[in-house]
Design an enzyme around this catalytic site. Structure first.
Site, PDB file in Angstrom:
ATOM      1  N   GLN A  11      11.536   2.798   3.491  1.00  0.00           N
ATOM      2  CA  GLN A  11      10.749   2.871   4.966  1.00  0.00           C
ATOM      3  C   GLN A  11       9.500   3.637   4.635  1.00  0.00           C
ATOM      4  O   GLN A  11       8.851   4.404   5.578  1.00  0.00           O
ATOM      5  CB  GLN A  11      11.369   3.292   6.130  1.00  0.00           C
ATOM      6  CG  GLN A  11      12.644   2.344   6.271  1.00  0.00           C
ATOM      7  CD  GLN A  11      12.235   1.157   6.746  1.00  0.00           C
ATOM      8  OE1 GLN A  11      11.853   0.928   7.908  1.00  0.00           O
ATOM      9  NE2 GLN A  11      12.158  -0.102   5.778  1.00  0.00           N
ATOM     10  N   GLU A  13      13.524   5.540  -5.540  1.00  0.00           N
ATOM     11  CA  GLU A  13      13.964   4.528  -4.533  1.00  0.00           C
ATOM     12  C   GLU A  13      14.581   5.232  -3.034  1.00  0.00           C
ATOM     13  O   GLU A  13      14.357   4.397  -2.115  1.00  0.00           O
ATOM     14  CB  GLU A  13      14.763   3.844  -5.214  1.00  0.00           C
ATOM     15  CG  GLU A  13      14.530   2.832  -6.257  1.00  0.00           C
ATOM     16  CD  GLU A  13      13.449   1.960  -5.993  1.00  0.00           C
ATOM     17  OE1 GLU A  13      13.229   1.675  -4.886  1.00  0.00           O
ATOM     18  OE2 GLU A  13      12.771   1.354  -6.987  1.00  0.00           O
ATOM     19  N   TYR A  38      19.912  -2.502  -1.181  1.00  0.00           N
ATOM     20  CA  TYR A  38      18.618  -2.399  -1.909  1.00  0.00           C
ATOM     21  C   TYR A  38      18.755  -1.193  -3.084  1.00  0.00           C
ATOM     22  O   TYR A  38      18.166  -1.749  -4.113  1.00  0.00           O
ATOM     23  CB  TYR A  38      17.635  -1.935  -0.840  1.00  0.00           C
ATOM     24  CG  TYR A  38      16.425  -1.728  -1.571  1.00  0.00           C
ATOM     25  CD1 TYR A  38      15.484  -2.738  -1.991  1.00  0.00           C
ATOM     26  CD2 TYR A  38      15.809  -0.171  -1.971  1.00  0.00           C
ATOM     27  CE1 TYR A  38      14.293  -2.216  -2.813  1.00  0.00           C
ATOM     28  CE2 TYR A  38      15.002   0.111  -2.629  1.00  0.00           C
ATOM     29  CZ  TYR A  38      14.008  -0.978  -3.079  1.00  0.00           C
ATOM     30  OH  TYR A  38      12.983  -0.616  -3.839  1.00  0.00           O
ATOM     31  N   ASP A  72      13.770  -6.276   0.074  1.00  0.00           N
ATOM     32  CA  ASP A  72      13.311  -5.247   0.834  1.00  0.00           C
ATOM     33  C   ASP A  72      12.250  -5.870   1.837  1.00  0.00           C
ATOM     34  O   ASP A  72      12.352  -7.352   1.644  1.00  0.00           O
ATOM     35  CB  ASP A  72      12.852  -4.067   0.303  1.00  0.00           C
ATOM     36  CG  ASP A  72      11.211  -4.697  -0.379  1.00  0.00           C
ATOM     37  OD1 ASP A  72      11.140  -5.898  -0.705  1.00  0.00           O
ATOM     38  OD2 ASP A  72      10.273  -3.840  -0.527  1.00  0.00           O
ATOM     39  N   CYS A 101       0.194  -9.676  -0.772  1.00  0.00           N
ATOM     40  CA  CYS A 101       0.985 -10.341   0.097  1.00  0.00           C
ATOM     41  C   CYS A 101       1.249  -9.669   1.279  1.00  0.00           C
ATOM     42  O   CYS A 101       2.358  -9.372   1.949  1.00  0.00           O
ATOM     43  CB  CYS A 101       2.120 -11.205  -0.438  1.00  0.00           C
ATOM     44  SG  CYS A 101       2.816 -12.634   0.716  1.00  0.00           S
ATOM     45  N   CYS A 128      -3.555 -13.871  -5.281  1.00  0.00           N
ATOM     46  CA  CYS A 128      -2.188 -14.039  -5.415  1.00  0.00           C
ATOM     47  C   CYS A 128      -1.934 -14.950  -6.590  1.00  0.00           C
ATOM     48  O   CYS A 128      -2.281 -16.071  -6.863  1.00  0.00           O
ATOM     49  CB  CYS A 128      -1.552 -14.557  -4.371  1.00  0.00           C
ATOM     50  SG  CYS A 128       0.030 -14.607  -4.613  1.00  0.00           S
ATOM     51  N   CYS A 156       2.496 -21.765  -3.126  1.00  0.00           N
ATOM     52  CA  CYS A 156       2.955 -21.079  -1.894  1.00  0.00           C
ATOM     53  C   CYS A 156       3.090 -21.954  -0.456  1.00  0.00           C
ATOM     54  O   CYS A 156       1.813 -22.590  -0.379  1.00  0.00           O
ATOM     55  CB  CYS A 156       2.160 -19.857  -1.688  1.00  0.00           C
ATOM     56  SG  CYS A 156       2.655 -19.157   0.099  1.00  0.00           S
ATOM     57  N   CYS A 162      -4.645 -14.027  -0.192  1.00  0.00           N
ATOM     58  CA  CYS A 162      -4.338 -15.029  -1.232  1.00  0.00           C
ATOM     59  C   CYS A 162      -5.011 -15.292  -2.279  1.00  0.00           C
ATOM     60  O   CYS A 162      -4.754 -16.185  -3.292  1.00  0.00           O
ATOM     61  CB  CYS A 162      -4.038 -16.296  -0.303  1.00  0.00           C
ATOM     62  SG  CYS A 162      -3.030 -16.097   0.896  1.00  0.00           S
ATOM     63  N   SER A 183      11.018   8.083  15.460  1.00  0.00           N
ATOM     64  CA  SER A 183      11.180   6.728  14.877  1.00  0.00           C
ATOM     65  C   SER A 183      11.668   5.698  16.193  1.00  0.00           C
ATOM     66  O   SER A 183      11.551   4.642  16.063  1.00  0.00           O
ATOM     67  CB  SER A 183      12.380   6.778  13.795  1.00  0.00           C
ATOM     68  OG  SER A 183      13.538   7.460  14.107  1.00  0.00           O
ATOM     69  N   TRP A 214       7.190   7.225 -11.121  1.00  0.00           N
ATOM     70  CA  TRP A 214       8.446   6.771 -11.465  1.00  0.00           C
ATOM     71  C   TRP A 214       8.358   5.426 -12.417  1.00  0.00           C
ATOM     72  O   TRP A 214       9.240   4.921 -12.625  1.00  0.00           O
ATOM     73  CB  TRP A 214       9.434   6.502 -10.009  1.00  0.00           C
ATOM     74  CG  TRP A 214       8.414   5.634  -9.143  1.00  0.00           C
ATOM     75  CD1 TRP A 214       8.329   4.372  -9.004  1.00  0.00           C
ATOM     76  CD2 TRP A 214       7.592   6.078  -7.989  1.00  0.00           C
ATOM     77  NE1 TRP A 214       7.369   3.726  -8.062  1.00  0.00           N
ATOM     78  CE2 TRP A 214       7.158   5.012  -7.500  1.00  0.00           C
ATOM     79  CE3 TRP A 214       7.237   7.442  -7.499  1.00  0.00           C
ATOM     80  CZ2 TRP A 214       6.470   4.966  -6.233  1.00  0.00           C
ATOM     81  CZ3 TRP A 214       6.608   7.746  -6.415  1.00  0.00           C
ATOM     82  CH2 TRP A 214       6.217   6.346  -5.912  1.00  0.00           C
TER      83      TRP A 214
END
Length: 362
Positions: A40, A35, A118, A136, A190, A200, A206, A197, A300, A22
């Site tokens: 989830q 999307e 979202y 999100d 993250c 990152c 941070c 880290c 779920s 995408w």
DNA sequence: TATACGTGGTG
DNA sequence: TCACCAAGTAT
């Protein structure tokens, strides 16, 4: 987050972003489909579904023109089937109410079924350059660590505050890249358990990193016990075919196909539950039953333990609600969308049907 | 606001 | 085996 931080984030994203299907398009329909699938759902899980779905429904018009059963079949195994039902309904609205063009006005797009805060922000920032920040799970985690937030980031109050803070810094020149960069950072660097880290681009500023608490944030919500549901499944066999029926269009596993069956009541044996459920659902008790498989499955919001039986009805007996169901061969099962818990015993079922059709063989 | 809603990856 | 988690939305 200042201009230097944002530039570092964008530089990192543009240099190391994954090549995802995408990300090879700016087509708003394709971005939208991606999307919805990514809700989830991890990238590696969604990617093959995305390719197949767009090969099957290449345009919003093609999706709108398709039967819901075809859409659910394409969604089979991806879960949260309400996403597929809503996407299909939304595509039909786009055709009937918006002339077949996906609306690019946030308030209008946001009203389509299945489009929440979202999706609206993600799709319109990526495909239309709207400066709308996404909030999100990844962004919440990244932001909680960046600011060393010790509050519960899942509450609406904190989420809205984070959304406002992000809206104040999202770059108008590249809102889609900014949103995707934050999510990509959360997904690959993250990460929840052991944040990397050292890799990152934002680590040096941070707050959680400086405080040495990055891995402990965000604070997890209290967990509730997950109930266990015992249930029976009746695979009714007649002349090499099995009886299947379609679930109601809405709610749990809505629109998918399944076998008759239901919950085992407290103190009830699986066999007794099987007879009772067959009477209730198809108006006939089986004349003969044999255990086929036991299946454990995590949904779920509960876990299930399925006792699956092969059943035969008496001579001349027929499911009373046959209009709502069909008799299908083992091969034809693949034409219908089934829940994952059912797919788990398809191999045993197919073997059983094979051995039955060749008595004495093998 | 809290809960329903699937499935698979991961430690 | 198991808990946690994942590019959330509807009600």
């Amino acid at each position: 987050m200042n201009a230097n931080d944002i530039q570092a984030l964008l530089d990192w994203y543009r240099a190391s972003q994954r090549d995802l299907p995408w990300r090879r398009t700016r087509n708003i329909y394709r971005i939208w489909v991606s999307e919805v699938m990514l809700q989830q759902t991890q990238v590696v899980t969604a990617a093959p579904y995305y390719r197949r779905f767009l090969a099957r429904f290449p345009t919003v018009a093609a999706l709108a023109a398709a039967p819901l059963d075809d859409v659910l079949k394409a969604w089979e195994g991806l879960g949260y089937y309400g996403r597929a039902r809503n996407l299909h309904a939304a595509a039909r609205q786009v055709v009937t109410a918006h002339g077949g063009r996906v609306p690019r006005t946030p308030a209008v797009f946001r009203r389509l079924p299945g489009v929440g805060d979202y999706i609206a922000a993600a799709v319109l920032s990526i495909a239309a350059g709207e400066p709308l920040p996404v909030v999100d799970g990844n962004v919440l985690r990244v932001w909680a660590r960046w600011c060393c937030l010790r509050e519960d980031v899942r509450t609406a109050r904190v989420r809205n505050r984070i959304r406002r803070e992000l809206a104040a810094v999202i770059p108008a020149a590249a809102p889609g890249d900014f949103n995707q960069a934050l999510m990509e950072l959360g997904a690959r660097v993250c990460v929840p358990r052991a944040p990397r880290c050292a890799e990152c681009p934002l680590a040096h500023r941070c707050a959680a990193r400086r405080a040495g608490v990055a891995a402990a944030l965000p604070v997890p919500p209290p967990r509730r016990a997950v109930p266990l549901q015992r249930a029976v499944v009746a695979v009714i066999v007649r002349r090499g075919r099995v009886f299947i029926q379609q679930r109601p269009a809405d709610g749990f596993l809505g629109g998918l196909w399944e076998f008759p069956g239901g919950k085992i009541e407290p103190g009830e044996t699986p066999e007794a539950a099987l007879v009772r459920e067959c009477r209730e659902e198809i108006g006939t008790a089986p004349a003969a039953i044999a255990p086929l498989a036991e299946v454990r499955h995590a949904y779920s919001h509960f876990r299930a333990h399925l006792h699956v039986f092969v059943c035969r009805l008496g001579r001349g007996a027929a499911p009373r609600v046959a209009a709502a169901g069909r008799w299908v061969t083992a091969a034809e099962l693949d034409d219908y969308a089934f829940p994952g818990a059912n797919r788990k015993f398809f191999p045993q079922l197919r073997e059983w049907l094979r051995s039955e059709s060749h008595p004495g063989g093998g």
